[in-house]
Design a protein around this motif. Sequence first.
Motif, short mmCIF file in Angstrom:
data_model
loop_
_atom_site.label_atom_id
_atom_site.label_comp_id
_atom_site.label_asym_id
_atom_site.label_seq_id
_atom_site.Cartn_x
_atom_site.Cartn_y
_atom_site.Cartn_z
N UNK A 238 0.81 -1.22 0.00
CA UNK A 238 0.00 0.00 0.00
C UNK A 238 0.85 1.27 0.00
N UNK A 239 2.14 1.13 0.22
CA UNK A 239 2.98 2.30 0.43
C UNK A 239 3.30 3.01 -0.88
N UNK A 240 3.52 4.31 -0.76
CA UNK A 240 4.01 5.10 -1.88
C UNK A 240 5.53 5.05 -1.90
N UNK A 241 6.09 4.84 -3.07
CA UNK A 241 7.54 4.78 -3.18
C UNK A 241 8.16 6.10 -2.75
N UNK A 242 9.16 6.06 -1.84
CA UNK A 242 9.82 7.31 -1.43
C UNK A 242 10.42 8.04 -2.63
N UNK A 243 10.62 9.32 -2.43
CA UNK A 243 11.20 10.13 -3.50
C UNK A 243 12.55 9.57 -3.93
N UNK A 244 12.87 9.70 -5.21
CA UNK A 244 14.11 9.14 -5.73
C UNK A 244 15.31 9.73 -5.00
N UNK A 245 16.17 8.85 -4.55
CA UNK A 245 17.35 9.27 -3.81
C UNK A 245 17.13 9.39 -2.32
N UNK A 246 15.91 9.16 -1.85
CA UNK A 246 15.62 9.23 -0.41
C UNK A 246 15.63 7.81 0.15
N UNK A 247 16.66 7.50 0.92
CA UNK A 247 16.79 6.17 1.54
C UNK A 247 16.40 6.30 3.01
N UNK A 248 15.20 5.79 3.33
CA UNK A 248 14.63 6.07 4.65
C UNK A 248 15.28 5.24 5.76
N UNK A 249 16.08 4.23 5.42
CA UNK A 249 16.67 3.35 6.45
C UNK A 249 18.20 3.42 6.48
N UNK A 250 18.80 4.09 5.55
CA UNK A 250 20.24 3.99 5.38
C UNK A 250 21.03 4.58 6.53
N UNK A 251 20.47 5.55 7.26
CA UNK A 251 21.20 6.21 8.34
C UNK A 251 20.91 5.62 9.72
N UNK A 278 8.21 -3.04 -11.60
CA UNK A 278 9.10 -1.88 -11.54
C UNK A 278 8.91 -1.12 -10.24
N UNK A 279 7.64 -0.96 -9.81
CA UNK A 279 7.35 -0.23 -8.59
C UNK A 279 7.93 -0.96 -7.37
N UNK A 280 7.71 -2.28 -7.27
CA UNK A 280 8.17 -3.03 -6.11
C UNK A 280 9.69 -3.09 -6.03
N UNK A 281 10.33 -3.25 -7.17
CA UNK A 281 11.79 -3.26 -7.17
C UNK A 281 12.35 -1.90 -6.79
N UNK A 282 11.70 -0.83 -7.24
CA UNK A 282 12.12 0.51 -6.85
C UNK A 282 11.90 0.76 -5.37
N UNK A 283 10.79 0.26 -4.84
CA UNK A 283 10.52 0.38 -3.41
C UNK A 283 11.62 -0.30 -2.60
N UNK A 284 12.00 -1.49 -3.02
CA UNK A 284 13.02 -2.24 -2.31
C UNK A 284 14.37 -1.53 -2.34
N UNK A 285 14.67 -0.89 -3.47
CA UNK A 285 15.92 -0.14 -3.57
C UNK A 285 15.95 1.04 -2.60
N UNK A 286 14.80 1.71 -2.43
CA UNK A 286 14.73 2.86 -1.53
C UNK A 286 14.77 2.46 -0.05
N UNK A 287 14.61 1.17 0.24
CA UNK A 287 14.67 0.69 1.63
C UNK A 287 16.06 0.15 1.95
N UNK A 288 17.05 0.76 1.41
CA UNK A 288 18.45 0.38 1.61
C UNK A 288 18.85 0.59 3.08
N UNK A 289 19.15 -0.47 3.83
CA UNK A 289 19.54 -0.30 5.23
C UNK A 289 21.03 -0.04 5.37
N UNK A 290 21.42 0.25 6.59
CA UNK A 290 22.84 0.48 6.87
C UNK A 290 23.59 -0.86 6.82
N UNK A 291 24.86 -0.78 6.53
CA UNK A 291 25.66 -2.01 6.39
C UNK A 291 25.86 -2.74 7.72
N UNK A 292 25.48 -2.12 8.85
CA UNK A 292 25.59 -2.79 10.14
C UNK A 292 24.49 -3.82 10.37
#
Length: 716
Positions: A238-251, A278-292
């Motif tokens: 149901x979620x809207x894909x975050x804006x391009x370049x916005x990684x909500x989990x990376x920090x 395309x939408x789901x793969x893009x969503x997954x890319x924007x959920x990039x977590x930290x390497x820890x």
Amino acid sequence: MDDLGNMSTCRMHDLMHDLVDSMGGEKIMRSSDSICLENISLTTCHLAITGDRNDGSREDYYGDHEPGNPCKVRTLICLKNLSNKELKQICRNFLRLRVLVIIEGSNSECNASSLDASLILSSVHKLKHLRYLGLGGSGGEKIPNSVATLVNMQVLKLVDFWRLKELPRDIKTLVNLKHLELDSEYVVLNHVPKGIGELKFLQTLSTFVVGKTVGAGLDELKGLNALSGKLTIEGLAHANTPREGVYVLKEKLYLQSLVLDWGRDCDRDVDGVTLLSTRDEGMLEMLWPHSNLKSLMIRGGGVYQGAKLPNWLSGLTSLVEFSLIDCKRFEYLPQLHQMFSLIKLTIQNCPLLKGIKEEDDNWPRFHCLSSLCIKGCPMLTRLPTFPTLEGELQLDNVSLAPFARTIKMKMRRALIHPLSNLTKLALSDMDDDLESLSHHDFKNCLISIQDLTIEQCGRGVKLPGSLCSSIYLIDIALFRCKMVEYLPPLHELPSLKMLTIADCPNLKGCWWKKQQATEEDWPHFLRLSYLSIRCCPKLTRIPLFPTLEGGLLLEKTSGQALVRTMKMKRTALVAPLSKLKEMIIAGIDDLESLPEEGICNLTSLQEFVIWECPRLASLPPAMRHLTSLPSLRVNDCEKLTERCKEEDWPNISHIPYILLNYKELQNLGTEVFLFSSAIYYAIQSLLTKLSFFPPSCMDRRATMIEAARCYALPLL
């Protein structure tokens, strides 16, 4: 320590506890009984109540003082059932509380006064200084919005709130909140309120749910960089894909475990698969977590339409656990073998998944993998080898090619052999090449197996010689193998304690040499303690089992092995089945009588159940020797039931509890006896048996549930 290396529990030494208790003095007060405010010292800061009273003074538990009383209690921990009036008095008289913990008691006599969590939540707004609120009980579907007025709140912990659907609407006003702990396993929230992203100090948020039309969006996760521990994001469909370049989990540097869940039964446009992919793969890319990050689960729920995993996955160098579940369009895995910290890998219900893109002449391998579970991936053949597994290997509806390739591989160091440290092996729904494993003698492989489960095998069961002669093998289970006729010589396993066989209609027995076919040379298990055989009508050639001491369940199978075992000659040390505690025989069509000499040996028997044995006509006089047998149950045995009421009555009349055709024929004991002899032994035996069974072995659990039915039916 948990699987990620975090300390989950700790224990204080008794001496340290006594030292702290003595230093606390009057500041710390504990009570196992009801007390009044007048009895609380003015210096008491911490109060714990663990008891329960049911007399008339219960309603005046906290007295009837006006607000502003001199009580200085800062901590109140109540492990007892409270009435609604008492809950109101807590919020009225303990106005200086910083910590309030109320957990519902377990006293069955106080069900009428059990914790009303909804009431305490609606009244707790009066405690303006509250920092910590912990409640255990069945609350309502909503947390009252008045809780959001507690601006000093730092910890809100709700246990067993399985009906909870909504959090406070104005949760953003809890600006000091650090920990919001819910039972994520049971709680199914509709959404997370808007404004939760303003809680900059929030460290624990077990579940972030994206609602269909209302609630917070993924963008609000951007500012919650203090989050630590485990985070589950649900409803990504149901979620809207975050804006391009916005990684909500990376920090989020302190986040250790992440679950990305697309949800189930979502209404999505099937015709627009390409767009959704395309939408789901893009969503997954924007959920990039930290390497820890140490643990990652991607759960598609059957609605995720992406065909590949994100590029950032191979960059998670600290990843210890990875799970890929219900992603129906995935075809290839990334270079998971390059994650040198990966210990546990789970892949389930990915029907199109083929594996990795590597050449056979340069086949990669996992370096530190200890546990591997693959289910529902019939096309998965190209997987890195896994020689270092030392925990559990589960293969269900998947090709055995990766398994065979692993045990055939040559190790660089001669002292290390593939899968030589593996302790649990479960093979299920194998229709292709399970039998081919026996064509190779994998010496020194699979030598440490303790638990072996084979389920729904389409061909015969022929295992490597190293496995059939393992000195560590303790538990063997065989389920729904319809084509199997003979088993390996299991009696040669010196450590075998548990054997479960179910739903094998063509199974005739275990293989051994022909010269051992005589009654005198009939082989037997050396240390077998539990034996369960269900729905194997042709099973007659099985080693004898005189050493059983836990439980015996025979259902819809031949009774020849039981009769042979009971007729075995008594040895110098022990008689056959003399240590057996529970025996259940059900649906045995060829059982006509029980050997007299064998019945005399059942001196340790605590539960004897006979079910649907039409040819069994009598119980021998030797039943009189079973003076310690507390319970006998005979159901659906027409001939035997009538004889037990008449001719055989002198043989069984000494047994305190007798049940014939679901009716009590005799009950010489009290209710206490019934509890100790029937329920106690049922629970004790079931827990003992179930503790050996992995959750995936549902047939063994079903066997024990059927046994429980035999125990519990007359008590209902």
